[in-house]
Design a protein around this motif. Sequence first.
Motif, PDB file in Angstrom:
ATOM      1  N   ASP A  87      -0.962   0.959  -5.896  1.00  0.00           N
ATOM      2  CA  ASP A  87      -0.634   0.104  -5.021  1.00  0.00           C
ATOM      3  C   ASP A  87       0.002  -0.685  -5.256  1.00  0.00           C
ATOM      4  OD1 ASP A  87      -1.509   1.837  -2.843  1.00  0.00           O
ATOM      5  OD2 ASP A  87      -4.223   0.786  -2.470  1.00  0.00           O
ATOM      6  N   GLN A 138       0.663  -1.360  -0.140  1.00  0.00           N
ATOM      7  CA  GLN A 138       0.241  -0.235  -0.075  1.00  0.00           C
ATOM      8  C   GLN A 138       1.259   0.974  -0.244  1.00  0.00           C
ATOM      9  OE1 GLN A 138      -3.475   0.077  -0.165  1.00  0.00           O
ATOM     10  NE2 GLN A 138      -3.369  -2.747  -0.271  1.00  0.00           N
ATOM     11  N   THR A 139       0.344   2.288  -0.777  1.00  0.00           N
ATOM     12  CA  THR A 139       1.270   3.341  -1.201  1.00  0.00           C
ATOM     13  C   THR A 139       1.078   4.590  -0.062  1.00  0.00           C
ATOM     14  OG1 THR A 139      -0.566   4.634  -1.251  1.00  0.00           O
ATOM     15  CG2 THR A 139       0.855   3.846  -3.517  1.00  0.00           C
TER      16      THR A 139
END
Length: 277
Positions: free
Chosen positions: A206, A174-175
């Motif tokens: 992501d 996940q970013t």
Amino acid sequence: MHYNKQATEVAKEEVRKVLGVLDGHLRTRTFLVGERVSLADISLVCALLWLYKQVLDPAFRGPFGNVTRWFLTCLNQPQSRGGGGEGERSPPRKEKEKEKPPRREEKRPQPEEELDECEQVLAAEPKAKDPFAHLPKSPFVLDEFKRKYSNEDTLGVGWSLWYCQYRYPEELTQTFMSCNLITGMFQRLDKLRKNAFASVVLFGKDHDSSISGVWVMRGQELAFTLCPDWQVDYESYTWRKLDPDSAECRTLVTEYFLWEGEFRHVGKPFNQGKIFK
């Protein structure tokens, strides 16, 4: 409360905002209200006392010179030395003092002496060896560069320049977690801020992202090896020294410092960036 690095940094940022407002108010004033010390000054000094002793080191309180000037002035007032406003507000005690002349002859510290003691308390810092003590004094003022970078449309290149890239992009999911990875590294390098500047960028989305950045460091070698506390994260990156005269260096500095450009070497779109300053 148990120590929490992230919560502490958030709290410090809130303190900076409040002190900024107070500093602006005190820019043209000696005291908070009127031309003499008041209960408002005494109350606020009491609220700030332990903050000054345990949190506001010289670097932290540097931008708030008006607050520190007011704080020292208030500490040096008879109302403060007397334990919170004795003197004018306690006539009976004054009368008693008049009945006992020997007490009036007791030597009281001069304001200059108390001011010196206060400055010593505020300036007291743990004694630690400067990791950069072996390097000669540099004419480049990093704080001035940071101010110009933050407040002006200006680029600057100095000391040594480094390009870094995160070694394990396949582990990035996940970013927001990738951003936390960058933030955590910056927090652990807090004591390096006076001798380094960086723009680190997250690219992609992501489950398909990468991290890379450009660093300005004092000296000609990587600074992370100078202190064990700085070695937690840097081995997770590859590091390449840049030639400031090369076209590649000019392109990287421009793109990473402005967060604009093609970023052809990455192959992923710009997502967001973080500044170490």
